[in-house]
Design a protein around this motif. Structure first.
Motif, short mmCIF file in Angstrom:
data_model
loop_
_atom_site.label_atom_id
_atom_site.label_comp_id
_atom_site.label_asym_id
_atom_site.label_seq_id
_atom_site.Cartn_x
_atom_site.Cartn_y
_atom_site.Cartn_z
N THR A 40 26.65 24.11 8.98
CA THR A 40 25.54 23.89 10.32
C THR A 40 24.97 25.44 10.67
O THR A 40 24.05 24.70 10.40
CB THR A 40 26.05 24.10 11.62
OG1 THR A 40 27.08 24.06 12.23
CG2 THR A 40 27.36 22.71 10.85
N GLY A 41 26.05 26.78 10.64
CA GLY A 41 24.76 28.44 10.86
C GLY A 41 24.57 27.89 11.99
O GLY A 41 23.30 28.87 12.37
N LEU A 49 22.35 31.11 10.77
CA LEU A 49 21.99 31.04 9.71
C LEU A 49 20.96 31.66 10.28
O LEU A 49 20.32 31.13 11.03
CB LEU A 49 21.40 29.35 9.27
CG LEU A 49 19.99 29.30 8.56
CD1 LEU A 49 20.24 30.33 7.05
CD2 LEU A 49 19.52 27.80 8.30
N ASP A 50 20.36 32.66 9.82
CA ASP A 50 18.64 33.66 10.02
C ASP A 50 17.27 32.75 9.83
O ASP A 50 17.74 32.89 9.09
CB ASP A 50 18.85 34.98 9.63
CG ASP A 50 17.76 36.02 10.38
OD1 ASP A 50 16.97 35.83 10.06
OD2 ASP A 50 18.42 37.08 10.70
N PHE A 56 22.87 32.91 5.42
CA PHE A 56 23.84 33.35 6.20
C PHE A 56 24.46 33.98 6.82
O PHE A 56 25.12 34.72 5.69
CB PHE A 56 24.56 31.39 6.08
CG PHE A 56 23.94 30.17 5.48
CD1 PHE A 56 24.50 29.95 7.05
CD2 PHE A 56 23.60 29.42 4.55
CE1 PHE A 56 23.77 28.07 7.21
CE2 PHE A 56 22.51 28.83 4.86
CZ PHE A 56 23.42 27.36 6.02
N ARG A 57 25.36 34.05 7.67
CA ARG A 57 26.84 35.23 7.76
C ARG A 57 27.89 34.45 8.32
O ARG A 57 27.02 33.57 9.31
CB ARG A 57 25.46 36.30 9.01
CG ARG A 57 25.18 36.07 9.87
CD ARG A 57 24.47 37.33 10.33
NE ARG A 57 23.93 37.34 11.50
CZ ARG A 57 24.15 37.23 13.08
NH1 ARG A 57 25.94 38.02 12.63
NH2 ARG A 57 24.02 37.64 14.19
N GLY A 58 28.65 35.26 8.20
CA GLY A 58 29.00 34.55 9.44
C GLY A 58 31.14 35.20 8.92
O GLY A 58 31.41 35.30 7.63
N PHE A 59 32.01 34.08 9.03
CA PHE A 59 33.40 34.52 9.01
C PHE A 59 33.50 33.37 7.87
O PHE A 59 34.13 33.55 6.70
CB PHE A 59 34.67 33.83 10.12
CG PHE A 59 35.88 34.00 9.79
CD1 PHE A 59 36.83 35.09 9.20
CD2 PHE A 59 35.90 33.01 9.26
CE1 PHE A 59 38.26 34.81 8.57
CE2 PHE A 59 37.50 32.43 8.56
CZ PHE A 59 38.00 33.57 8.28
N ALA A 254 36.86 41.72 10.46
CA ALA A 254 35.80 41.82 11.03
C ALA A 254 34.78 40.92 11.42
O ALA A 254 33.23 41.61 12.18
CB ALA A 254 34.48 41.70 9.22
N TRP A 255 34.88 40.28 11.97
CA TRP A 255 34.65 39.65 12.42
C TRP A 255 35.29 38.53 14.20
O TRP A 255 34.94 38.21 14.77
CB TRP A 255 34.33 37.84 12.11
CG TRP A 255 33.61 37.91 11.13
CD1 TRP A 255 33.26 38.53 9.38
CD2 TRP A 255 31.73 37.96 11.03
NE1 TRP A 255 31.91 38.03 9.45
CE2 TRP A 255 31.58 38.16 9.68
CE3 TRP A 255 31.18 37.96 12.09
CZ2 TRP A 255 29.79 38.50 9.65
CZ3 TRP A 255 29.66 38.31 11.86
CH2 TRP A 255 29.51 37.74 10.37
#
Length: 257
Positions: A40-41, A49-50, A56-59, A254-255
């Motif tokens: 879903t971002g 989602l940038d 995409f970024r995240g765990f 990290a998250w």
């Protein structure tokens, strides 16, 4: 009669043999060289989602890349949304859904879940000045209380199942929904404990998680797979090894830490 029974037995054996040799979803992914991951971002710290870079970024983005590495394939992120996710899954737009997906019976009917990656539950997040006002559902479900929800997911479902007197307002942009609470346009949101902790860290002294260690209900997050036992077995084994060799712990730290 005997010939008919023999013919039926041969047909069943042939069908079983064909089924055994039919390519699995895992085989298809390996042949394709790409793992399609639905996301879903809009749900940090799991997925974001940038819109400028379209990345995409995240765990669960990092976990997806680790899974792709274990498979020896590239990862293709397929944008979806919480209201659209079920339809996209049924349309086979992706092989696996990741990004803070909760286990539900409705989703289980359509596919398979990996072993759970996290134990969760719904809990409130509110302005820190009001934190003590919303310890219980009875304190939340009162006339004049404004609850904000994102559409189509388990947060909206939980709110509508448990709130009858307070106001429920759907806010479509999950990336900005917590700003509604911070600026006073909503009183609280009930969401997964991990998200309340993360948003509390992003809004120090402004937003506070309310008893995240004692959520209102029980839930688990996992990875939602197209119905293929071979693929599920691989993902489960990968998760097991990731938790034993430190990969999961490193990505989690990290998250979440």
């Amino acid at each position: 009669m005997f010939r008919a029974l023999v013919g039926l037995a041969l047909a069943m054996l042939l069908s079983a043999a064909q089924a055994q040799h039919a390519p699995s979803r895992l085989d298809e992914i390996l042949a394709r060289g790409t793992l399609r991951v639905g996301m879903t971002g809009d749900y940090l710290p799991f997925t974001y989602l940038d819109q400028d870079t379209k990345t995409f970024r995240g765990f669960d983005v990092d976990m997806a890349q680790a899974l792709g590495k274990a498979l020896g394939v590239k990862v293709e992120f397929v944008p979806t949304s919480w209201p659209q996710m079920m339809k996209d899954f049924e349309a086979d737009n992706f092989d696996i859904a990741m990004g803070g997906v909760s286990i539900t019976f409705d989703r289980q009917k359509k596919g398979l879940f990996s072993t759970p990656i996290m134990r969760e539950g719904k809990t409130p997040i509110a302005r820190c000045a009001d934190k003590g006002k919303y310890d219980t559902l009875a304190e939340i479900d009162r006339p004049g209380i404004r609850i904000v929800v994102n559409p189509g997911g388990t947060n909206e479902r939980f709110a509508r199942a448990n709130v009858k007197s307070a106001e429920i307002r759907v806010f479509n942009d999950n990336t900005k929904i917590f700003d509604e609470i911070a600026k006073g346009d909503a009183d609280l949101m009930m969401t997964d404990a991990s998200e309340t902790r993360y948003q509390q860290r992003l809004h120090p002294g402004v937003l506070c998680a309310v008893h995240p260690d004692k959520p209102f209900d029980f839930a688990e997050k996992a990875y939602w797979l197209q119905r293929d036992v071979a693929l599920k077995d691989f993902v489960d084994q990968w998760l097991h090894i990731s938790k034993e060799d430190g990969t999961y712990k490193k990505i989690y730290a990290a998250w979440f830490d």
